[in-house]
Design an enzyme around this catalytic site. Sequence first.
Site, PDB file in Angstrom:
ATOM      1  CE  LYS A 152      -2.965   2.174   4.359  1.00  0.00           C
ATOM      2  NZ  LYS A 152      -2.078   0.818   4.772  1.00  0.00           N
ATOM      3  CB  SER A 171      -1.075  -0.046   1.204  1.00  0.00           C
ATOM      4  OG  SER A 171      -0.417   0.198   2.324  1.00  0.00           O
TER       5      SER A 171
END
Length: 148
Positions: A106, A69
Site C-alpha cells: 500500500k 489494489s
Amino acid sequence: MKSIHLPPLPSSCLTPIRRESCYRPLIAGRAPAGFPSPAADHYDKRLDLNEHLVLHPEATFFLRVKGDSMIGAGIHDGDLLVVDRSLEPSHGRVVIAALDGELTVKRLHQQRGKILLCADNPNYPAIEIRQGQELQIWGVVAHVIHKV
C-alpha cells in the site's frame, strides 16, 4: 502517532540477491512511444540489471503481488516487487506492510497524527491504523517488474 520501524524478516520470506553480474545488450537510442523511427542496428553497451534494480543487495528482497489494489501505481496481480529495506518508509511511498501479521502492499500516508495505508485503486478503502493494531513496515518498493 505509531512509530514505523523495520523488523527483521523471517528467513522464509527472503529471496537471496546474487551479486553476480547479469549483463544484457542495451540498444543505442530510445524507442519512441509515438511515431516509429528507424531501428538502431547496433548495441550501445552491455547493461547489468543488478546495477539498476538492486542498489543495496544486503537490504533488498523480492515479493510477488497478489491482487489489484495498487493498479493505479502500475502494480498488477502477479508482478514482482523489488523491495529495499534501506529506503525511508515516508509519506507517499509504496511500502510492504504487515498489519496485525498480514502482509499488504500500500501507499503510506501520515497526516494529522494518523497513519493510513492507501490503495491506488478506488475500489479499495484506505486502512486507518487504529490503537492496538500492530504495524510493521518491511520495506519500500523500489521497482516493479511485470510482463506486458
